[in-house]
Write a protein that holds these residues in place. Structure first.
Motif, PDB file in Angstrom:
ATOM      1  N   LEU A 104       3.690  -2.230 -15.834  1.00  0.00           N
ATOM      2  CA  LEU A 104       2.822  -1.406 -16.676  1.00  0.00           C
ATOM      3  C   LEU A 104       1.330  -1.665 -16.492  1.00  0.00           C
ATOM      4  CD1 LEU A 104       2.700   0.818 -18.813  1.00  0.00           C
ATOM      5  CD2 LEU A 104       2.886  -0.959 -20.572  1.00  0.00           C
ATOM      6  N   PRO A 105       0.854  -2.920 -16.321  1.00  0.00           N
ATOM      7  CA  PRO A 105      -0.601  -3.111 -16.235  1.00  0.00           C
ATOM      8  C   PRO A 105      -1.281  -2.270 -15.174  1.00  0.00           C
ATOM      9  CG  PRO A 105       0.471  -5.216 -16.616  1.00  0.00           C
ATOM     10  CD  PRO A 105       1.565  -4.224 -16.379  1.00  0.00           C
ATOM     11  N   GLY A 106      -0.685  -2.137 -13.993  1.00  0.00           N
ATOM     12  CA  GLY A 106      -1.289  -1.317 -12.945  1.00  0.00           C
ATOM     13  C   GLY A 106      -1.354   0.151 -13.330  1.00  0.00           C
ATOM     14  N   ARG A 107      -0.335   0.623 -14.021  1.00  0.00           N
ATOM     15  CA  ARG A 107      -0.321   2.016 -14.457  1.00  0.00           C
ATOM     16  C   ARG A 107      -1.363   2.261 -15.540  1.00  0.00           C
ATOM     17  NH1 ARG A 107       6.356   2.374 -14.762  1.00  0.00           N
ATOM     18  NH2 ARG A 107       6.701   1.991 -12.524  1.00  0.00           N
ATOM     19  N   LEU A 108      -1.532   1.284 -16.421  1.00  0.00           N
ATOM     20  CA  LEU A 108      -2.570   1.398 -17.442  1.00  0.00           C
ATOM     21  C   LEU A 108      -3.960   1.388 -16.816  1.00  0.00           C
ATOM     22  CD1 LEU A 108      -1.064  -1.100 -20.036  1.00  0.00           C
ATOM     23  CD2 LEU A 108      -1.283   1.364 -20.379  1.00  0.00           C
ATOM     24  N   ALA A 109      -4.171   0.508 -15.853  1.00  0.00           N
ATOM     25  CA  ALA A 109      -5.484   0.414 -15.211  1.00  0.00           C
ATOM     26  C   ALA A 109      -5.845   1.711 -14.490  1.00  0.00           C
ATOM     27  CB  ALA A 109      -5.496  -0.756 -14.224  1.00  0.00           C
ATOM     28  N   ALA A 110      -4.828   2.390 -13.962  1.00  0.00           N
ATOM     29  CA  ALA A 110      -5.087   3.623 -13.215  1.00  0.00           C
ATOM     30  C   ALA A 110      -5.349   4.821 -14.118  1.00  0.00           C
ATOM     31  CB  ALA A 110      -3.896   3.933 -12.309  1.00  0.00           C
ATOM     32  N   THR A 111      -4.935   4.751 -15.384  1.00  0.00           N
ATOM     33  CA  THR A 111      -5.002   5.932 -16.252  1.00  0.00           C
ATOM     34  C   THR A 111      -5.796   5.730 -17.533  1.00  0.00           C
ATOM     35  OG1 THR A 111      -2.884   5.292 -17.271  1.00  0.00           O
ATOM     36  CG2 THR A 111      -2.791   6.787 -15.380  1.00  0.00           C
ATOM     37  N   ARG A 112      -5.975   4.496 -17.994  1.00  0.00           N
ATOM     38  CA  ARG A 112      -6.795   4.135 -19.147  1.00  0.00           C
ATOM     39  C   ARG A 112      -6.490   4.960 -20.397  1.00  0.00           C
ATOM     40  NH1 ARG A 112     -11.454   5.642 -18.700  1.00  0.00           N
ATOM     41  NH2 ARG A 112     -11.265   7.009 -16.888  1.00  0.00           N
ATOM     42  N   PRO A 113      -5.249   4.953 -20.894  1.00  0.00           N
ATOM     43  CA  PRO A 113      -4.935   5.751 -22.083  1.00  0.00           C
ATOM     44  C   PRO A 113      -5.544   5.173 -23.352  1.00  0.00           C
ATOM     45  CG  PRO A 113      -3.067   4.381 -21.483  1.00  0.00           C
ATOM     46  CD  PRO A 113      -4.076   4.230 -20.375  1.00  0.00           C
ATOM     47  N   ASP A 114      -5.790   6.057 -24.310  1.00  0.00           N
ATOM     48  CA  ASP A 114      -6.173   5.670 -25.667  1.00  0.00           C
ATOM     49  C   ASP A 114      -4.951   5.601 -26.580  1.00  0.00           C
ATOM     50  OD1 ASP A 114      -9.130   5.917 -25.226  1.00  0.00           O
ATOM     51  OD2 ASP A 114      -8.577   8.021 -24.907  1.00  0.00           O
ATOM     52  N   ILE A 115      -3.949   6.423 -26.265  1.00  0.00           N
ATOM     53  CA  ILE A 115      -2.725   6.531 -27.064  1.00  0.00           C
ATOM     54  C   ILE A 115      -1.543   6.498 -26.116  1.00  0.00           C
ATOM     55  CG2 ILE A 115      -1.411   7.968 -28.681  1.00  0.00           C
ATOM     56  CD1 ILE A 115      -4.094   9.350 -29.398  1.00  0.00           C
ATOM     57  N   VAL A 116      -0.496   5.766 -26.481  1.00  0.00           N
ATOM     58  CA  VAL A 116       0.750   5.774 -25.723  1.00  0.00           C
ATOM     59  C   VAL A 116       1.847   6.363 -26.602  1.00  0.00           C
ATOM     60  CG1 VAL A 116       2.553   4.380 -24.626  1.00  0.00           C
ATOM     61  CG2 VAL A 116       0.134   3.825 -24.242  1.00  0.00           C
ATOM     62  N   VAL A 117       2.568   7.318 -26.055  1.00  0.00           N
ATOM     63  CA  VAL A 117       3.703   7.956 -26.718  1.00  0.00           C
ATOM     64  C   VAL A 117       4.950   7.522 -25.948  1.00  0.00           C
ATOM     65  CG1 VAL A 117       4.795  10.168 -27.239  1.00  0.00           C
ATOM     66  CG2 VAL A 117       2.315   9.908 -27.520  1.00  0.00           C
ATOM     67  N   MET A 118       5.768   6.672 -26.534  1.00  0.00           N
ATOM     68  CA  MET A 118       6.824   5.977 -25.787  1.00  0.00           C
ATOM     69  C   MET A 118       8.222   6.293 -26.304  1.00  0.00           C
ATOM     70  SD  MET A 118       7.132   1.888 -24.913  1.00  0.00           S
ATOM     71  CE  MET A 118       8.019   1.240 -26.324  1.00  0.00           C
ATOM     72  N   HIS A 119       9.057   6.852 -25.438  1.00  0.00           N
ATOM     73  CA  HIS A 119      10.507   6.987 -25.666  1.00  0.00           C
ATOM     74  C   HIS A 119      11.156   6.268 -24.493  1.00  0.00           C
ATOM     75  CE1 HIS A 119      14.538   8.707 -25.648  1.00  0.00           C
ATOM     76  NE2 HIS A 119      14.329   9.169 -26.875  1.00  0.00           N
ATOM     77  N   PHE A 120      11.581   5.028 -24.720  1.00  0.00           N
ATOM     78  CA  PHE A 120      11.955   4.161 -23.596  1.00  0.00           C
ATOM     79  C   PHE A 120      13.086   3.233 -24.044  1.00  0.00           C
ATOM     80  CE2 PHE A 120       9.365   2.204 -19.828  1.00  0.00           C
ATOM     81  CZ  PHE A 120      10.416   2.472 -18.977  1.00  0.00           C
ATOM     82  N   GLY A 121      14.095   3.113 -23.205  1.00  0.00           N
ATOM     83  CA  GLY A 121      15.186   2.193 -23.500  1.00  0.00           C
ATOM     84  C   GLY A 121      16.566   2.804 -23.358  1.00  0.00           C
ATOM     85  N   THR A 122      16.648   4.100 -23.081  1.00  0.00           N
ATOM     86  CA  THR A 122      17.945   4.756 -22.957  1.00  0.00           C
ATOM     87  C   THR A 122      18.786   4.110 -21.861  1.00  0.00           C
ATOM     88  OG1 THR A 122      17.092   6.862 -23.791  1.00  0.00           O
ATOM     89  CG2 THR A 122      19.098   6.944 -22.463  1.00  0.00           C
ATOM     90  N   ASN A 123      18.183   3.841 -20.720  1.00  0.00           N
ATOM     91  CA  ASN A 123      18.933   3.233 -19.618  1.00  0.00           C
ATOM     92  C   ASN A 123      19.343   1.797 -19.933  1.00  0.00           C
ATOM     93  OD1 ASN A 123      18.866   5.463 -17.712  1.00  0.00           O
ATOM     94  ND2 ASN A 123      16.681   5.055 -17.524  1.00  0.00           N
ATOM     95  N   ASP A 124      18.519   1.111 -20.722  1.00  0.00           N
ATOM     96  CA  ASP A 124      18.864  -0.256 -21.124  1.00  0.00           C
ATOM     97  C   ASP A 124      20.075  -0.252 -22.058  1.00  0.00           C
ATOM     98  OD1 ASP A 124      16.127  -1.968 -20.365  1.00  0.00           O
ATOM     99  OD2 ASP A 124      15.762   0.119 -20.872  1.00  0.00           O
ATOM    100  N   VAL A 125      20.058   0.663 -23.029  1.00  0.00           N
ATOM    101  CA  VAL A 125      21.189   0.780 -23.949  1.00  0.00           C
ATOM    102  C   VAL A 125      22.448   1.152 -23.179  1.00  0.00           C
ATOM    103  CG1 VAL A 125      22.111   2.074 -25.900  1.00  0.00           C
ATOM    104  CG2 VAL A 125      19.731   1.323 -25.930  1.00  0.00           C
ATOM    105  N   TRP A 126      22.324   2.100 -22.247  1.00  0.00           N
ATOM    106  CA  TRP A 126      23.454   2.512 -21.421  1.00  0.00           C
ATOM    107  C   TRP A 126      24.000   1.321 -20.632  1.00  0.00           C
ATOM    108  CZ3 TRP A 126      23.248   7.924 -18.725  1.00  0.00           C
ATOM    109  CH2 TRP A 126      24.508   8.257 -18.230  1.00  0.00           C
ATOM    110  N   SER A 127      23.103   0.434 -20.209  1.00  0.00           N
ATOM    111  CA  SER A 127      23.498  -0.735 -19.427  1.00  0.00           C
ATOM    112  C   SER A 127      23.965  -1.895 -20.282  1.00  0.00           C
ATOM    113  CB  SER A 127      22.320  -1.185 -18.551  1.00  0.00           C
ATOM    114  OG  SER A 127      21.907  -0.144 -17.685  1.00  0.00           O
TER     115      SER A 127
END
Length: 369
Positions: free
Chosen positions: A112-135
């Motif tokens: 994530l740090p590299g992606r943040l550095a490239a885009t510099r968001p003020d707000i993050v909208v996160m729906h994450f973990g479906t694949n983890d739950v599936w696994s």
């Protein structure tokens, strides 16, 4: 504070008067506009973060974008290292929804740090973990990954606004247990968010589960169809609009009032030893900001009903739900950039508890600019 601008008729008046003035100048006449357009502010940068539900093609983003623009939120920029992936309607398609990704892998591999550095968001909208739950990855481990990502977001911007979804239901034909796993994981998110949220960087939980049907709102038991996209966007909209209306700081690290303010830091938990009914744990707090810290506060949320009973190298209070807040001792609060302090504790735990685990976060006091 920066707010999104709703489009204004005054800007159209200025444009018409300016054109009229240009036409009349050859006749020796001038027209002075009655209003002057304010300088444009930088757009608010919103990162949609997740897996294929967000990015492949993640058409709820298009629905959400167009609803925001139609409602007058014109100073927006959806950001991410991935471009638009279809959807058949005009929208700002940049996103950070990587198909097949596990949030635990993103955390473990520090993606994530590299992606943040490239885009510099003020707000993050996160729906994450479906694949983890599936696994069948344990909720404690997924939430620890959430915590690490939030820490990295705040290292990018100490005032990051973070919206975290309770996952949409999942019922794939190849995973009979997945539906209940989502229920159990979603139940843990609100307490995690309360423990992780700060005044400078609030974490808002958005319920994407209630009212969503895998039979009617997905095409495969997992990924949303057009009806599902509409429902997801409808749930994100009021939460995101509330953040936009409240405003976000102009830039990471904007000067504030004199004194001290929360700075960036990370906290890491380690189990030292365990026995039936308890364990000894250790938390390392590291100052990740560019300024020296004069003090720190860590939050410890023990898993499986454990509670901190004794703490050394810090002072602590424990809430009714077992969440412990630990502040530095007199001798270990000052941390140079990159320096760490460690405190230890003994926790009591139910006899049926598994391996020791805890979600830990921290804030550091650094001088205001």
């Amino acid at each position: 504070m920066r707010r999104t601008r709703r489009s204004s008729p005054h800007l159209r008046i200025v444009t018409v008067l300016g054109l009229l003035a240009t036409l009349l100048l050859p006749l020796g006449l001038t027209v002075a506009p009655r209003a002057t357009a304010a300088p444009a502010a930088d757009p608010v940068r919103v990162m949609p973060l997740g897996d294929s539900i967000t990015g492949s093609p993640g058409c709820w983003r298009a629905v959400l974008w167009n609803r925001l623009v139609t409602s007058g939120y014109t100073d927006l920029d959806f950001v991410g290292t991935l471009p638009t992936q279809g959807c058949g309607q005009a929208h700002d398609g940049d996103n950070e929804g990587h198909g097949g990704e596990l949030v635990t892998n993103v955390a473990d591999q520090n993606l994530l740090p590299g992606r943040l550095a490239a885009t510099r968001p003020d707000i993050v909208v996160m729906h994450f973990g479906t694949n983890d739950v599936w696994s069948s990855i344990a909720p404690d481990r997924i939430l620890a990954a959430y915590t690490k990502l939030v820490t990295q977001m705040r290292a990018s911007d100490p005032d990051m606004r973070i919206l975290v979804a309770q996952l949409i239901p999942m019922n794939p034909s190849s995973c009979a247990a997945c539906a209940q796993r989502v229920v159990e994981f979603n139940a843990r998110i609100p307490a995690w968010a309360r423990a992780t949220s700060t005044d400078c960087s609030p974490v808002t939980v958005v319920d994407q589960w209630t009212g969503f049907s895998t039979a009617g709102d997905t095409y495969d038991g997992v990924h949303p169809n057009a009806s599902g996209d509409d429902k997801i966007a409808a749930r994100w909209y009021p939460a995101l609009a509330a953040v936009l209306d409240a405003g976000v700081p102009q830039d990471p690290g904007d000067p504030g009032d004199p004194g001290e303010e929360p700075g960036a830091c990370t906290a890491r938990f380690r189990a030292v030893s365990s026995w039936q009914g308890g364990y000894q744990g250790e938390v390392t707090v590291t100052n990740t900001s560019a300024s020296a810290a004069s003090g720190w506060t860590a939050t410890v949320v023990p898993a499986a009903g454990a509670r901190l009973a004794q703490v050394w190298n810090g002072t602590h209070t424990t809430a009714a739900d077992g969440t412990a807040t630990v502040t530095n001792a007199a001798w270990n609060g000052a941390l140079a950039p990159g320096a760490s302090a460690t405190f230890g504790f003994v926790a009591t735990a139910p006899a049926t508890a598994g391996a020791p685990a805890a979600t830990v976060t921290c804030t550091a006091k650094t001088p205001a600019a």
